[in-house]
Design a protein around this motif. Structure first.
Motif, PDB file in Angstrom:
ATOM      1  N   GLU A  68       0.845  -1.195   0.000  1.00 18.31           N
ATOM      2  CA  GLU A  68       0.000   0.000   0.000  1.00 18.31           C
ATOM      3  C   GLU A  68       0.881   1.246   0.000  1.00 18.31           C
ATOM      4  O   GLU A  68       1.888   1.293   0.710  1.00 18.31           O
ATOM      5  N   VAL A  69       0.488   2.239  -0.793  1.00 15.55           N
ATOM      6  CA  VAL A  69       1.183   3.522  -0.823  1.00 15.55           C
ATOM      7  C   VAL A  69       0.213   4.584  -0.321  1.00 15.55           C
ATOM      8  O   VAL A  69      -0.878   4.739  -0.886  1.00 15.55           O
ATOM      9  N   ARG A  70       0.586   5.288   0.736  1.00 14.30           N
ATOM     10  CA  ARG A  70      -0.293   6.282   1.351  1.00 14.30           C
ATOM     11  C   ARG A  70       0.435   7.608   1.520  1.00 14.30           C
ATOM     12  O   ARG A  70       1.671   7.661   1.568  1.00 14.30           O
ATOM     13  N   LEU A  71      -0.352   8.688   1.616  1.00 16.53           N
ATOM     14  CA  LEU A  71       0.193   9.990   1.963  1.00 16.53           C
ATOM     15  C   LEU A  71       0.425  10.046   3.471  1.00 16.53           C
ATOM     16  O   LEU A  71      -0.023   9.167   4.216  1.00 16.53           O
ATOM     17  N   LEU A  72       1.113  11.096   3.936  1.00 16.78           N
ATOM     18  CA  LEU A  72       1.338  11.260   5.362  1.00 16.78           C
ATOM     19  C   LEU A  72       0.025  11.372   6.130  1.00 16.78           C
ATOM     20  O   LEU A  72      -0.068  11.003   7.300  1.00 16.78           O
ATOM     21  N   SER A  73      -0.999  11.877   5.469  1.00 19.26           N
ATOM     22  CA  SER A  73      -2.314  12.018   6.095  1.00 19.26           C
ATOM     23  C   SER A  73      -2.998  10.675   6.291  1.00 19.26           C
ATOM     24  O   SER A  73      -4.008  10.593   6.977  1.00 19.26           O
ATOM     25  N   GLY A  74      -2.460   9.620   5.680  1.00 20.94           N
ATOM     26  CA  GLY A  74      -3.070   8.301   5.764  1.00 20.94           C
ATOM     27  C   GLY A  74      -3.925   7.945   4.565  1.00 20.94           C
ATOM     28  O   GLY A  74      -4.409   6.817   4.463  1.00 20.94           O
ATOM     29  N   LYS A  75      -4.126   8.886   3.645  1.00 22.71           N
ATOM     30  CA  LYS A  75      -4.965   8.610   2.485  1.00 22.71           C
ATOM     31  C   LYS A  75      -4.300   7.596   1.571  1.00 22.71           C
ATOM     32  O   LYS A  75      -3.133   7.719   1.217  1.00 22.71           O
ATOM     33  N   LEU A 111       9.649   8.270  -1.385  1.00 23.41           N
ATOM     34  CA  LEU A 111       8.951   7.111  -0.847  1.00 23.41           C
ATOM     35  C   LEU A 111       9.682   6.661   0.401  1.00 23.41           C
ATOM     36  O   LEU A 111      10.910   6.530   0.400  1.00 23.41           O
ATOM     37  N   MET A 112       8.923   6.417   1.478  1.00 20.40           N
ATOM     38  CA  MET A 112       9.526   6.049   2.759  1.00 20.40           C
ATOM     39  C   MET A 112       8.888   4.766   3.280  1.00 20.40           C
ATOM     40  O   MET A 112       7.682   4.544   3.118  1.00 20.40           O
ATOM     41  N   PHE A 113       9.707   3.933   3.895  1.00 17.53           N
ATOM     42  CA  PHE A 113       9.241   2.724   4.570  1.00 17.53           C
ATOM     43  C   PHE A 113       9.723   2.823   6.011  1.00 17.53           C
ATOM     44  O   PHE A 113      10.914   2.707   6.281  1.00 17.53           O
ATOM     45  N   GLY A 114       8.786   3.084   6.919  1.00 18.96           N
ATOM     46  CA  GLY A 114       9.180   3.406   8.279  1.00 18.96           C
ATOM     47  C   GLY A 114       9.831   4.782   8.299  1.00 18.96           C
ATOM     48  O   GLY A 114       9.259   5.748   7.806  1.00 18.96           O
ATOM     49  N   ASP A 115      11.046   4.859   8.843  1.00 21.43           N
ATOM     50  CA  ASP A 115      11.761   6.133   8.872  1.00 21.43           C
ATOM     51  C   ASP A 115      12.874   6.187   7.834  1.00 21.43           C
ATOM     52  O   ASP A 115      13.739   7.053   7.890  1.00 21.43           O
ATOM     53  N   ARG A 116      12.859   5.276   6.869  1.00 17.91           N
ATOM     54  CA  ARG A 116      13.907   5.224   5.844  1.00 17.91           C
ATOM     55  C   ARG A 116      13.398   5.696   4.498  1.00 17.91           C
ATOM     56  O   ARG A 116      12.297   5.333   4.085  1.00 17.91           O
ATOM     57  N   VAL A 117      14.197   6.493   3.810  1.00 21.12           N
ATOM     58  CA  VAL A 117      13.902   6.893   2.443  1.00 21.12           C
ATOM     59  C   VAL A 117      14.351   5.778   1.507  1.00 21.12           C
ATOM     60  O   VAL A 117      15.486   5.293   1.599  1.00 21.12           O
ATOM     61  N   VAL A 134       3.209  -1.023   4.203  1.00 19.88           N
ATOM     62  CA  VAL A 134       2.691   0.308   3.894  1.00 19.88           C
ATOM     63  C   VAL A 134       3.871   1.240   3.636  1.00 19.88           C
ATOM     64  O   VAL A 134       4.725   1.432   4.504  1.00 19.88           O
ATOM     65  N   VAL A 135       3.915   1.810   2.442  1.00 17.58           N
ATOM     66  CA  VAL A 135       4.953   2.769   2.060  1.00 17.58           C
ATOM     67  C   VAL A 135       4.325   4.160   2.039  1.00 17.58           C
ATOM     68  O   VAL A 135       3.199   4.332   1.556  1.00 17.58           O
ATOM     69  N   THR A 136       5.031   5.126   2.567  1.00 16.38           N
ATOM     70  CA  THR A 136       4.510   6.487   2.649  1.00 16.38           C
ATOM     71  C   THR A 136       5.098   7.353   1.545  1.00 16.38           C
ATOM     72  O   THR A 136       6.310   7.339   1.326  1.00 16.38           O
ATOM     73  N   LEU A 137       4.229   8.056   0.850  1.00 23.93           N
ATOM     74  CA  LEU A 137       4.666   9.037  -0.139  1.00 23.93           C
ATOM     75  C   LEU A 137       4.738  10.390   0.562  1.00 23.93           C
ATOM     76  O   LEU A 137       3.713  10.993   0.865  1.00 23.93           O
ATOM     77  N   ALA A 138       5.948  10.839   0.853  1.00 25.09           N
ATOM     78  CA  ALA A 138       6.142  12.111   1.555  1.00 25.09           C
ATOM     79  C   ALA A 138       6.430  13.205   0.539  1.00 25.09           C
ATOM     80  O   ALA A 138       7.394  13.120  -0.221  1.00 25.09           O
ATOM     81  N   VAL A 139       5.576  14.185   0.510  1.00 26.77           N
ATOM     82  CA  VAL A 139       5.736  15.293  -0.422  1.00 26.77           C
ATOM     83  C   VAL A 139       6.738  16.288   0.153  1.00 26.77           C
ATOM     84  O   VAL A 139       6.604  16.717   1.304  1.00 26.77           O
ATOM     85  N   LEU A 140       7.739  16.636  -0.631  1.00 29.52           N
ATOM     86  CA  LEU A 140       8.738  17.598  -0.172  1.00 29.52           C
ATOM     87  C   LEU A 140       8.124  18.990  -0.078  1.00 29.52           C
ATOM     88  O   LEU A 140       7.177  19.303  -0.808  1.00 29.52           O
ATOM     89  N   PRO A 141       8.621  19.828   0.806  1.00 33.89           N
ATOM     90  CA  PRO A 141       8.090  21.191   0.913  1.00 33.89           C
ATOM     91  C   PRO A 141       8.115  21.883  -0.449  1.00 33.89           C
ATOM     92  O   PRO A 141       9.177  22.068  -1.041  1.00 33.89           O
TER      93      PRO A 141
END
Length: 274
Positions: A68-75, A111-117, A134-141
């Protein structure tokens, strides 16, 4: 003597020419054989993920995992089927492939898995992905400017090009204030009638609206909570869920007017002034 010398010179030049011609013909034949050998090799095209098609065919029996790929918001953005030997770039391509609505994120995310890029050249097995991960898609500022206007919109501009990249619509009056989540994926607006609306800035969608007048509103850094100072009860502070707009808690300890309030960075503490 001169005639003999000229004759010997001509013979030497002739010998050199013949010897060079023999070498040249041998080189041509050798080169032709090399070209023929190269052209007879089987063609091995590369897949979009950078792996050889023949390698993919050899691994057809390799088990797949669901990620699963989610945003930081959990979406949830996508659920992707991957082989353990697939690279992280395959995961990224699957998230952004049509009919995805996320093309504007290219080059401005990790893309982050836990605290790793996750490095794109690493395989799913190497980074430790398992079935159900669950992989997180973190949007850069983003390098963007957000504006509010009496035309009832809030607009997002690319700071480098000056282009308007998104328009947040749905307000019935002019917009007077906007606050953002830390990653820029959420925008909280307050319109002229003191109504609060939360937007997904990536898709440009309105997520929910708080239809009661407010004195002030603040979006938490992670976009998961919204702090509101309601107009109808000046001594209380209301906390809403950033994803749904539902009530999380109502702080009613004050006996008089609450002038301001703020959230801690981890959204665990609320500081108020009255």
């Amino acid at each position: 003597r001169n005639n003999v010398t000229d004759r010997h010179s001509r013979q030497e030049k002739l010998h050199c020419f013949v010897f060079g011609l023999i070498l040249h013909k041998g080189f041509i034949k050798h080169s032709d054989s090399q070209v023929h050998a190269m052209s007879s090799r089987p063609h091995r095209s590369r897949s979009p993920c950078g792996r050889l098609d023949t390698e993919l065919k050899d691994n057809l029996d390799e088990p797949t995992i669901s990620v699963e790929v989610r945003l930081l918001s959990g979406k949830l953005l996508a659920t992707v089927a991957l082989r353990l030997s697939s690279s992280v770039v395959c995961l990224r391509q699957a998230v952004f492939a049509p009919p995805s609505r996320l093309p504007t994120l290219a080059g401005r995310h990790v893309l982050m898995f836990g605290d790793r890029v996750l490095r794109e050249t690493y395989t799913a097995k190497r980074v430790g992905l398992v079935d159900g991960a669950v992989v997180t898609l973190a949007v850069l500022p983003p390098l963007r400017v957000y504006t509010t206007s009496l035309d009832g919109t809030s607009r997002i501009f690319n700071l480098e090009t000056g282009d308007c990249v998104s328009v947040l619509r749905g307000h019935h009056e002019g917009v007077r204030d906007v606050s953002l989540s830390l990653d820029g994926t959420r925008a909280l607006t307050i319109s002229g009638r003191q109504l609060v609306t939360l937007f997904d800035t990536i898709l440009g969608d309105m997520l929910w609206a708080f239809d009661q007048p407010v004195r002030a509103a603040l979006l938490s850094p992670d976009g998961r909570r919204v702090l509101i100072l309601p107009d109808h009860d000046a001594s209380s502070v209301v906390i809403l869920d950033g994803c749904t707009g539902e009530l999380v808690s109502s702080l009613t300890s004050h006996t008089n007017y609450v002038s301001s309030a703020t959230l801690s960075s981890n959204v665990a503490t609320v500081l108020t002034a009255s």
